[in-house]
Design a protein around this motif. Structure first.
Motif, mmCIF file in Angstrom:
data_model
loop_
_atom_site.group_PDB
_atom_site.id
_atom_site.type_symbol
_atom_site.label_atom_id
_atom_site.label_comp_id
_atom_site.label_asym_id
_atom_site.label_seq_id
_atom_site.Cartn_x
_atom_site.Cartn_y
_atom_site.Cartn_z
ATOM 1 N N ALA A 80 -22.349 -11.308 -18.206
ATOM 2 C CA ALA A 80 -21.242 -12.115 -17.758
ATOM 3 C C ALA A 80 -21.000 -13.208 -18.724
ATOM 4 O O ALA A 80 -19.968 -13.663 -18.976
ATOM 5 C CB ALA A 80 -21.741 -12.441 -16.533
ATOM 6 N N GLY A 81 -22.256 -13.684 -19.295
ATOM 7 C CA GLY A 81 -22.128 -14.834 -20.046
ATOM 8 C C GLY A 81 -21.326 -14.825 -21.242
ATOM 9 O O GLY A 81 -20.550 -15.459 -21.722
ATOM 10 N N ARG A 82 -21.351 -13.448 -21.888
ATOM 11 C CA ARG A 82 -20.712 -13.098 -23.218
ATOM 12 C C ARG A 82 -19.298 -12.794 -22.800
ATOM 13 O O ARG A 82 -18.398 -12.914 -23.553
ATOM 14 C CB ARG A 82 -21.469 -11.916 -23.678
ATOM 15 N N LEU A 83 -18.873 -12.410 -21.705
ATOM 16 C CA LEU A 83 -17.537 -12.285 -21.331
ATOM 17 C C LEU A 83 -16.944 -13.460 -21.121
ATOM 18 O O LEU A 83 -15.708 -13.884 -21.670
ATOM 19 C CB LEU A 83 -17.620 -11.488 -20.005
ATOM 20 N N LEU A 84 -17.464 -14.354 -20.510
ATOM 21 C CA LEU A 84 -17.002 -15.974 -20.287
ATOM 22 C C LEU A 84 -16.844 -16.581 -21.502
ATOM 23 O O LEU A 84 -15.824 -17.132 -22.085
ATOM 24 C CB LEU A 84 -17.842 -16.829 -19.362
ATOM 25 N N PHE A 85 -17.713 -16.107 -22.693
ATOM 26 C CA PHE A 85 -17.904 -16.782 -23.978
ATOM 27 C C PHE A 85 -16.491 -16.147 -24.758
ATOM 28 O O PHE A 85 -15.913 -17.039 -25.371
ATOM 29 C CB PHE A 85 -19.090 -16.283 -24.902
ATOM 30 N N ALA A 86 -16.200 -14.967 -24.493
ATOM 31 C CA ALA A 86 -15.181 -14.155 -25.263
ATOM 32 C C ALA A 86 -13.791 -14.806 -24.884
ATOM 33 O O ALA A 86 -12.964 -14.987 -25.287
ATOM 34 C CB ALA A 86 -15.221 -12.689 -25.195
ATOM 35 N N MET A 87 -13.564 -14.968 -23.422
ATOM 36 C CA MET A 87 -12.439 -15.402 -22.887
ATOM 37 C C MET A 87 -12.110 -16.812 -23.039
ATOM 38 O O MET A 87 -11.013 -17.436 -23.467
ATOM 39 C CB MET A 87 -12.635 -15.184 -21.461
ATOM 40 N N GLY A 88 -13.413 -17.650 -23.310
ATOM 41 C CA GLY A 88 -13.015 -18.937 -23.859
ATOM 42 C C GLY A 88 -12.790 -19.217 -25.089
ATOM 43 O O GLY A 88 -11.934 -20.122 -25.466
ATOM 44 N N ARG A 89 -13.354 -18.384 -26.111
ATOM 45 C CA ARG A 89 -12.970 -18.254 -27.295
ATOM 46 C C ARG A 89 -11.593 -17.852 -27.696
ATOM 47 O O ARG A 89 -10.937 -18.655 -28.545
ATOM 48 C CB ARG A 89 -13.755 -17.373 -28.163
ATOM 49 N N GLU A 90 -10.780 -17.161 -26.663
ATOM 50 C CA GLU A 90 -9.568 -16.701 -26.691
ATOM 51 C C GLU A 90 -8.752 -17.748 -26.011
ATOM 52 O O GLU A 90 -7.524 -17.482 -25.977
ATOM 53 C CB GLU A 90 -9.238 -15.330 -26.598
ATOM 54 N N ARG A 91 -9.256 -19.017 -25.520
ATOM 55 C CA ARG A 91 -8.749 -19.922 -24.710
ATOM 56 C C ARG A 91 -7.949 -19.529 -23.370
ATOM 57 O O ARG A 91 -6.987 -20.017 -22.951
ATOM 58 C CB ARG A 91 -7.342 -20.705 -25.737
ATOM 59 N N ARG A 92 -8.602 -18.295 -22.899
ATOM 60 C CA ARG A 92 -7.994 -17.759 -21.746
ATOM 61 C C ARG A 92 -8.844 -18.335 -20.485
ATOM 62 O O ARG A 92 -8.520 -18.319 -19.402
ATOM 63 C CB ARG A 92 -8.139 -16.021 -21.785
ATOM 64 N N LEU A 93 -9.975 -18.932 -20.681
ATOM 65 C CA LEU A 93 -10.721 -19.865 -19.783
ATOM 66 C C LEU A 93 -10.737 -21.283 -20.680
ATOM 67 O O LEU A 93 -10.813 -21.231 -21.804
ATOM 68 C CB LEU A 93 -12.164 -18.872 -19.525
ATOM 69 N N PRO A 94 -11.683 -21.997 -20.147
ATOM 70 C CA PRO A 94 -11.935 -23.266 -20.800
ATOM 71 C C PRO A 94 -12.575 -23.017 -22.064
ATOM 72 O O PRO A 94 -13.768 -22.504 -22.141
ATOM 73 C CB PRO A 94 -12.650 -24.233 -19.711
ATOM 74 N N ARG A 95 -12.266 -23.739 -23.046
ATOM 75 C CA ARG A 95 -12.749 -23.755 -24.451
ATOM 76 C C ARG A 95 -14.176 -24.019 -24.419
ATOM 77 O O ARG A 95 -14.953 -23.493 -25.422
ATOM 78 C CB ARG A 95 -11.930 -24.602 -25.436
ATOM 79 N N VAL A 96 -14.763 -24.893 -23.589
ATOM 80 C CA VAL A 96 -16.245 -25.202 -23.585
ATOM 81 C C VAL A 96 -17.209 -23.976 -23.513
ATOM 82 O O VAL A 96 -18.298 -23.928 -23.945
ATOM 83 C CB VAL A 96 -16.350 -26.048 -22.589
ATOM 84 N N LEU A 97 -16.401 -22.916 -22.873
ATOM 85 C CA LEU A 97 -17.466 -21.746 -22.525
ATOM 86 C C LEU A 97 -17.661 -21.018 -23.872
ATOM 87 O O LEU A 97 -18.692 -20.211 -24.076
ATOM 88 C CB LEU A 97 -16.728 -20.714 -21.826
ATOM 89 N N ALA A 98 -16.766 -21.333 -24.893
ATOM 90 C CA ALA A 98 -17.131 -20.509 -26.324
ATOM 91 C C ALA A 98 -18.235 -21.367 -27.134
ATOM 92 O O ALA A 98 -18.505 -20.929 -28.237
ATOM 93 C CB ALA A 98 -15.718 -20.658 -27.066
ATOM 94 N N ARG A 99 -18.757 -22.474 -26.653
ATOM 95 C CA ARG A 99 -19.646 -23.303 -27.392
ATOM 96 C C ARG A 99 -20.973 -22.433 -27.500
ATOM 97 O O ARG A 99 -21.405 -21.730 -26.629
ATOM 98 C CB ARG A 99 -19.988 -24.494 -26.790
ATOM 99 N N THR A 100 -21.773 -22.462 -28.587
ATOM 100 C CA THR A 100 -23.042 -21.785 -28.853
ATOM 101 C C THR A 100 -24.138 -22.848 -29.503
ATOM 102 O O THR A 100 -23.654 -23.676 -29.965
ATOM 103 C CB THR A 100 -23.047 -20.675 -29.777
ATOM 104 N N ASP A 101 -25.182 -22.475 -28.971
ATOM 105 C CA ASP A 101 -26.399 -23.197 -29.705
ATOM 106 C C ASP A 101 -27.342 -22.407 -30.286
ATOM 107 O O ASP A 101 -27.993 -21.540 -29.583
ATOM 108 C CB ASP A 101 -27.087 -24.095 -28.400
ATOM 109 N N GLY A 102 -27.412 -22.344 -31.566
ATOM 110 C CA GLY A 102 -28.313 -21.369 -32.120
ATOM 111 C C GLY A 102 -27.976 -19.872 -32.075
ATOM 112 O O GLY A 102 -28.982 -19.153 -32.118
#
Length: 460
Positions: free
Chosen positions: A322-344
């Protein structure tokens, strides 16, 4: 923004500023995640329901369900090679069918990815409450959320190692059950006919194919989650082909485990399927009761503990997906962009958001007597809708756009069209509550999509 993705966009480098995931997973890790999410003993909880619905042909139900889900696994194997990115069906539909279809696929998959972990957390909370009744089940449920979230925040490799240990425990329990059941059957004989798990026990009349198909619509729930493997496409070493092989291997192995345990369970079941159908209250504990009577309370308790621990850590894979789906949709700006942030290399913001939503749903359900019924009734709608768009993506990419080279009709048309027909048929068999929730979720997603297009048009 155009509604149609350009051919080859899946191969372009990720734009600067987007999050990057760390490649560290091996084939074994992918299989562990898939089996952990499915749970090797998934049929235990719904054995009685399937036995009653199928007129005793419970093992045949899982044979048919495995074949049905194989079409979906095959379509995943096709598309993961085309779009080896996190986000799974969201990424596939976006490239093959367009941005709008991609959003809808990702949006519907979120409903599945968020609620399946909530169901597993709740099951774990109920099991622990039965062992330690002094602690409320909602407390156990919340504790399970916290522990698995911390493991996922630690990193995908660390979570995979813990998941492997938990999966090994489940497999050991399952092996003990198989050996014990085989010994009892060899010594005392079967309670039903030896072929009855495949042909029915006769207590509800002659064999009924329609009854088996109706039970398959419930059995499919046992498989939901194997597709989570595709969500880790950007974190696997060795290429997308390894993800495709893991998908097919995981489904085949799960099918063998499911058919084996339900076949043995049905032979040990002293209660005819007609009696289970007439008394739904006995269906939930049917598997445990059969083990208790035939083998002994010790195995009953062992299976219960294994199922409880397995349920808690099945969410490890579900929450990560679920986290990676949110990440991918955030990266494509389909959800808030902050979801695409990664740490390490870990999408911690997306994981925390996924955990927060799951925690609210799980604790809410844990505090209600009918909470489990509400959650279970809707978990399959999102996944099945996403699967249907997955099949459409295969046809769209290979047969309509012909972007994958020469069209192989059985592979690129016949298989995905058959798979789509199966998923649509299962959706039609779902409960009215589940269908209503699915439509409401889809309507909300449509509003979000329209709003996004409005902002894009204004910006242009």
């Amino acid at each position: 923004m155009s509604d149609t993705a350009e051919p080859g966009t899946e191969d372009r480098p990720i734009r600067e500023g987007h999050g990057h995931l760390r490649r560290s997973l091996r084939f074994r890790d992918l299989v562990v995640y898939g089996l952990l999410f499915i749970a090797p003993m998934a049929p235990v909880g719904i054995f009685g329901t399937l036995d009653a619905r199928s007129h005793g042909a419970v093992a045949l139900v899982y044979v048919v369900a495995t074949v049905a889900m194989a079409f979906t696994a095959f379509s995943y194997a096709q598309m993961v090679r085309v779009v080896p990115q996190a986000g799974s069906v969201f990424a596939y539909a976006r490239v093959a069918l367009g941005q709008g279809a991609g959003f809808v696929a990702g949006w519907m998959a979120l409903l599945d990815y968020v609620l399946i972990p909530a169901v597993a957390y709740l099951f774990s909370g109920i099991a622990m409450n039965a062992l330690v009744p002094e602690v409320s089940r909602w407390v156990w449920t919340a504790l399970a959320v916290v522990i698995t979230t911390l493991l996922n925040l630690w990193g995908v490799r660390a979570a995979a190692r813990v998941g492997f240990l938990v999966l090994a425990l489940e497999i050991v329990v399952l092996v003990v059950f198989v050996v014990s059941a085989t010994v009892v059957l060899a010594r005392d004989g079967a309670e039903r006919g030896w072929l009855s798990p495949l042909s029915g026990d006769g207590s509800q009349g002659a064999f009924s194919l329609s009854a088996v198909i109706g039970a398959v619509s419930v059995a499919v729930l046992s498989y939901l989650g194997f597709d989570a493997i595709a969500s880790f496409a950007e974190e696997v070493t060795g290429g997308a082909g390894k993800v495709a092989r893991a998908l097919l291997f995981c489904l085949a192995l799960a099918g063998v485990l499911f058919v084996t345990q339900t076949y043995l369970g049905a032979l040990l079941e002293p209660v005819p399927s007609a009696e289970l159908a007439a008394d739904p209250g006995r269906q939930g504990s049917a598997f445990y009761d059969a083990v208790d009577v035939s083998v002994g309370t010790w195995l009953h308790d062992l299976v219960a503990v294994g199922k409880a621990v397995g349920a808690a850590f099945a969410t490890l894979a579900g929450q990560a997906a679920a986290g990676r789906l949110l990440f991918a949709m955030g990266r494509e700006r389909r959800l808030p962009r902050v979801l695409a942030r990664t740490d390490g290399g870990v999408p911690r913001v997306a994981l925390l958001c996924s955990a927060a939503v799951t925690l609210v749903a799980a604790v809410w359900a844990a505090r209600r007597d009918d909470g489990m019924d509400h959650l279970v009734s809707v978990v399959d709608i999102g996944a099945l809708t996403a699967f249907t768009l997955l099949h459409a993506s295969v046809v769209g990419w290979f047969a309509v756009r012909r972007a994958g080279g020469p069209v192989v009709w059985w592979r690129h048309v016949l298989m995905p069209v058959t798979g789509a027909a199966i998923t649509i048929a299962v959706i039609a068999e779902a409960s009215g509550t589940a269908q209503s929730v699915g439509l409401i979720w889809l309507a909300v997603g449509a509003v979000v999509l329209v709003a996004q297009r409005g902002r894009t048009g204004a910006a242009a």
